[in-house]
Design an enzyme around this catalytic site. Sequence first.
Site, PDB file in Angstrom:
ATOM      1  N   CYS A 106       0.849  -1.193   0.000  1.00  0.00           N
ATOM      2  CA  CYS A 106       0.000   0.000   0.000  1.00  0.00           C
ATOM      3  C   CYS A 106       0.889   1.248   0.000  1.00  0.00           C
ATOM      4  O   CYS A 106       2.011   1.234   0.496  1.00  0.00           O
ATOM      5  CB  CYS A 106      -0.932   0.118   1.201  1.00  0.00           C
ATOM      6  N   ARG A 140       3.141   0.245  -5.274  1.00  0.00           N
ATOM      7  CA  ARG A 140       3.061  -0.391  -3.959  1.00  0.00           C
ATOM      8  C   ARG A 140       1.768  -1.182  -3.760  1.00  0.00           C
ATOM      9  O   ARG A 140       1.594  -1.859  -2.753  1.00  0.00           O
ATOM     10  CB  ARG A 140       3.165   0.676  -2.863  1.00  0.00           C
ATOM     11  N   TRP A 186      -3.098  -2.520  -1.579  1.00  0.00           N
ATOM     12  CA  TRP A 186      -2.810  -3.917  -1.895  1.00  0.00           C
ATOM     13  C   TRP A 186      -3.478  -4.695  -0.770  1.00  0.00           C
ATOM     14  O   TRP A 186      -3.032  -4.666   0.372  1.00  0.00           O
ATOM     15  CB  TRP A 186      -1.309  -4.168  -1.916  1.00  0.00           C
ATOM     16  N   ASN A 227      -0.939   1.961   6.038  1.00  0.00           N
ATOM     17  CA  ASN A 227      -0.122   0.977   5.338  1.00  0.00           C
ATOM     18  C   ASN A 227       0.413   0.012   6.380  1.00  0.00           C
ATOM     19  O   ASN A 227       0.984   0.460   7.378  1.00  0.00           O
ATOM     20  CB  ASN A 227       1.037   1.694   4.622  1.00  0.00           C
ATOM     21  N   GLY A 228       0.213  -1.295   6.175  1.00  0.00           N
ATOM     22  CA  GLY A 228       0.741  -2.270   7.130  1.00  0.00           C
ATOM     23  C   GLY A 228      -0.336  -3.204   7.629  1.00  0.00           C
ATOM     24  O   GLY A 228      -1.412  -3.321   7.034  1.00  0.00           O
ATOM     25  N   GLU A 245      16.062 -16.701 -12.245  1.00  0.00           N
ATOM     26  CA  GLU A 245      15.480 -15.362 -12.429  1.00  0.00           C
ATOM     27  C   GLU A 245      14.579 -15.354 -13.679  1.00  0.00           C
ATOM     28  O   GLU A 245      13.511 -14.750 -13.684  1.00  0.00           O
ATOM     29  CB  GLU A 245      16.610 -14.320 -12.533  1.00  0.00           C
ATOM     30  N   LYS A 251      10.626 -14.343 -13.779  1.00  0.00           N
ATOM     31  CA  LYS A 251      10.080 -13.285 -14.652  1.00  0.00           C
ATOM     32  C   LYS A 251       8.882 -13.831 -15.426  1.00  0.00           C
ATOM     33  O   LYS A 251       7.877 -13.153 -15.580  1.00  0.00           O
ATOM     34  CB  LYS A 251      11.139 -12.791 -15.665  1.00  0.00           C
ATOM     35  N   GLU A 268       5.837 -14.380 -13.110  1.00  0.00           N
ATOM     36  CA  GLU A 268       5.336 -13.096 -12.647  1.00  0.00           C
ATOM     37  C   GLU A 268       4.534 -12.365 -13.729  1.00  0.00           C
ATOM     38  O   GLU A 268       3.516 -11.746 -13.450  1.00  0.00           O
ATOM     39  CB  GLU A 268       6.585 -12.289 -12.262  1.00  0.00           C
ATOM     40  N   HIS A 312      17.323 -36.328 -11.947  1.00  0.00           N
ATOM     41  CA  HIS A 312      16.804 -36.665 -10.617  1.00  0.00           C
ATOM     42  C   HIS A 312      15.315 -36.354 -10.498  1.00  0.00           C
ATOM     43  O   HIS A 312      14.816 -36.180  -9.389  1.00  0.00           O
ATOM     44  CB  HIS A 312      17.607 -35.928  -9.536  1.00  0.00           C
ATOM     45  N   LYS A 323       5.184  -3.864  -5.895  1.00  0.00           N
ATOM     46  CA  LYS A 323       6.636  -3.715  -6.055  1.00  0.00           C
ATOM     47  C   LYS A 323       7.361  -3.854  -4.723  1.00  0.00           C
ATOM     48  O   LYS A 323       8.440  -4.430  -4.654  1.00  0.00           O
ATOM     49  CB  LYS A 323       6.937  -2.352  -6.677  1.00  0.00           C
TER      50      LYS A 323
HETATM   51  O1  M6R Z   1      12.903  -4.607  -3.115  1.00  0.00           O
HETATM   52  P1  M6R Z   1      13.462  -5.983  -3.017  1.00  0.00           P
HETATM   53  O2  M6R Z   1      14.613  -6.223  -3.902  1.00  0.00           O
HETATM   54  O3  M6R Z   1      13.751  -6.386  -1.585  1.00  0.00           O
HETATM   55  O4  M6R Z   1      12.259  -6.925  -3.499  1.00  0.00           O
HETATM   56  C1  M6R Z   1      12.340  -8.318  -3.452  1.00  0.00           C
HETATM   57  C2  M6R Z   1      11.252  -8.957  -4.293  1.00  0.00           C
HETATM   58  O5  M6R Z   1       9.988  -8.643  -3.789  1.00  0.00           O
HETATM   59  C3  M6R Z   1      11.320  -8.540  -5.761  1.00  0.00           C
HETATM   60  O6  M6R Z   1      12.572  -8.776  -6.303  1.00  0.00           O
HETATM   61  C4  M6R Z   1      10.265  -9.303  -6.594  1.00  0.00           C
HETATM   62  O7  M6R Z   1      10.581 -10.655  -6.631  1.00  0.00           O
HETATM   63  C5  M6R Z   1      10.186  -8.681  -7.994  1.00  0.00           C
HETATM   64  N1  M6R Z   1       8.816  -8.410  -8.313  1.00  0.00           N
HETATM   65  C6  M6R Z   1      10.730  -9.541  -9.061  1.00  0.00           C
HETATM   66  O8  M6R Z   1      10.609  -9.004 -10.328  1.00  0.00           O
END
Ligand code: M6R
Length: 631
Positions: free
Chosen positions: A2, A27, A74, A98-99, A500, A504, A507, A523, A626
Site C-alpha cells: 500500500c 506499492r 494492496w 499501510n501495514g 530469475e 520473470k 510473474e 533426478h 513492487k
Molecule cells: O525490493 P526488493 O529487492 O527487496 O524486493 C524483493 C522482491 O519482492 C522482488 O525482487 C520481486 O521478486 C520482484 N517483483 C521480481 O521481479
Amino acid sequence: MCGIIGCVGVTNSKQVLLEGLKTLEYRGYDSSGIAIFNKDNVNIVKAVGKLSQLQKKVNNQEMLGSHGIAHTRWATHGKVTEENAHPHIVGSISIVHNGIIENYRKLKTELLKDGVVFKSETDTEVIAHLLNNYYEKEKSLLQAVKKVKSVLQGSFALLVSSVKEPQTLVALKSGPPLLFARSNESYFFSSDSLAFQNYATEFFPLEDGDIIEVKKDKFSLLRDKNKNENKSKNENKNENENEIIDQKNLIWIKVSKDQYSLSKQSYKHFMLKEIFEQPQVSVQAISPYIDQVKMELLLPCKDLQQKIKKTKKIFIIACGTSFYAAMEAKYYIEKAAGVSVEVDTASEFRYRHTPIDQDDLVLLISQSGETADTLSVLRSLKEKEISVISLCNTKSSSIDRLSDFSYYMNAGVEVAVASTKAFVNSLIILNIFSEQIAKIKNKLTTTDEKDFVASMLSLPRLLGEVLDFSIAIKDKVEFLSKHKGFLFMGRGFSFPISMEGALKLKELVYLHAEAYSFGEMKHGPLALIDKNMLVIALVPKDEFYEKSLSNLEEVRSRGASIFGIGSYQDKELARLSTEHFFLPKITESFCWSLNPILASLPMQLLAYYFSDYLGHDVDQPRNLAKSVTVE
Ligand code: M6R
C-alpha cells in the site's frame, strides 16, 4: 504494501495527492481513495481497480482544499471493494494506513461488544473506531493518536485527520516507511519520496515510534524516550513516554528529482523502458568502483576492508529477484576470492537458528530497501551486534539507513513491478564486490585486475548489443505461446539466471515455469519432458559448456522443444535448439563474469514480449506489488 500520502498547506491538494498516488501505484493497485478537507467538511472518493478509475471519478468533482490524504491499496484484510478501500472514516476521523495490525481481531471483538458496527472487513477500520472513541474523550487528535499507538501491535504507518481540527494532520510510524517533507509552509507525508518530488524541497524519514503533528504552518515531532532501551516493537508503551524533539536536531535530506522516473517516454511500458535503460544505468553501477585511468578497482572504506580481511564466511540474504542476484554472487565470490558464501531467502533465514560469528560478513540485497522480511533480518542482526552491508537501489531507505556499510545499485527509480535494471546493476556490483574481496585478500593479480576492469568497461556496449537484437526475441513469442510449461536450465553461473528467468515468466505470463540446474535433470524433472514443455537452456561457452550440451542432447531426444541462449554464433547450440538467441561476441578474458549479466536481458525480453502478446498488464501484474512491506 500500500502507498499513503498526505499534505497540508498546498494550493491544490487534489492534484498533489493524485500525482503522488500515481508514483505510489507500484506499492499496490487494487483500489484507491482520496479525502480532501475543506474547513469542517471532508470529501471522500474511492474506486476499485487501477488509479485511472479513481482519476475518472474525481475528474468531474470539484474537490477544493489545501489539506488531504490518499491511499493506493494492496489488499491484506478483506476483498477488493470500495468499502474496504481507504480512506476509512468514522465519526470525525479519516485515516489511511499501510501495514498490518496483528491484534486487530482482539480489538475488533472488544469494539463489537460495545455495539460498534463495522462497514468494512479491514484491520484499518478498527483503528479508525478506536481513534474516534479516544478523540471524543480527549478532544485532541494528537492525544488520540498517542493513545492508539499504545494499543496497536503490528506494523503500521498511519495518516489521520479530523474535520473537527482543520489543517491538522497527524502521522504515526511503526514499521513501514513514512517520510515527512516540506517546502516553505507546505507539508507532505508519503511512503516514498517520489510522491512529493515535484513539490517538496527537503524531507526526513520517520523513525519507528515517531508521531508528527502538522497544524497549519507548524509541526512537532514526538519520539520515544526509551528508543535505545531495547524494548520490543510490539510491547505496549505508555503514551507519556514520548518527548518533543528539538527541530534544530533534525537532519533534512534534499529532495532529488530522479531523471529516470515517472514518464514512459515513447515506450509502451515502464518495463520496456527500464530494460532499454540498462546500458546507460550500468555505467552508474560501474563508475563509482573503478579508476578508469589507472585501470584499477577502487576499494571500500578502511573499516570494511578490515572486516573483509578477517572474514572466512559471507551470508547473503534477500527476497525474489534480489535473492537470485545473491545466488549469482555466491558463484562470483567463491570463484574470485575463495570465500565460502551461504545464501538464503530472508523469509526463511529470519526463522532459522543459524550460527553467525562476529567475523562473518552479512550482505543484504534489496531494490526497495523496505522489504519486510529482509528488514527483519537486519534488525535481528543489529540486536546481535553483527555488522551488515547492504546493497539497495533506494537511498535512505530503511535497509540502507540501518546497515553499517552501503553499496548502491544506482539503477535509477524502477517503476515496473518486475525488476530488470536493478537486477542487472546488482549483478554488476556483486561482480565488482567479489573482485574487491579478492584484491583485499591478495588473490587478484595486477594483470587480472586490469582485465577485469576492461571487462566491466565493455559491459555498457555489450548490453546495448544484446538489446539491438531484441526484435529476434519478440519474433519468437508465437513459438513460446505454443507451450504450456517452461523449464529454465543452466549450470554454474547460468543457474541463478535461469531461476530469475523462470520468476520473470511466472510473474508476467502467469504460466508455470521452473528452473533446474542441468545436473539435477535426471533426478526428476526429466519426467516432465514432452512436446508441451519448452526448455529454455542457458548454455554459454564457459567451463560447464560441454556438460550442458550433453544434457541438452538428452532433453532433445525426449521430444522437448528447446530455446537455446548461448555464445556468439555457436553452431552446435543452434543445431540442438528449436529456436536460439546468441549473446554478442565477447573478447574479454572475464567472459565468465559477463555472460550471466548479458544473459539476463533475453530472459527479461522474453517475459516482457510474451506477457504483452497475451495482453497482460505488464507493469502491474496481478496480485503483486513492487515493495513487499508486510510479511
Ligand atoms: O525490493 P526488493 O529487492 O527487496 O524486493 C524483493 C522482491 O519482492 C522482488 O525482487 C520481486 O521478486 C520482484 N517483483 C521480481 O521481479
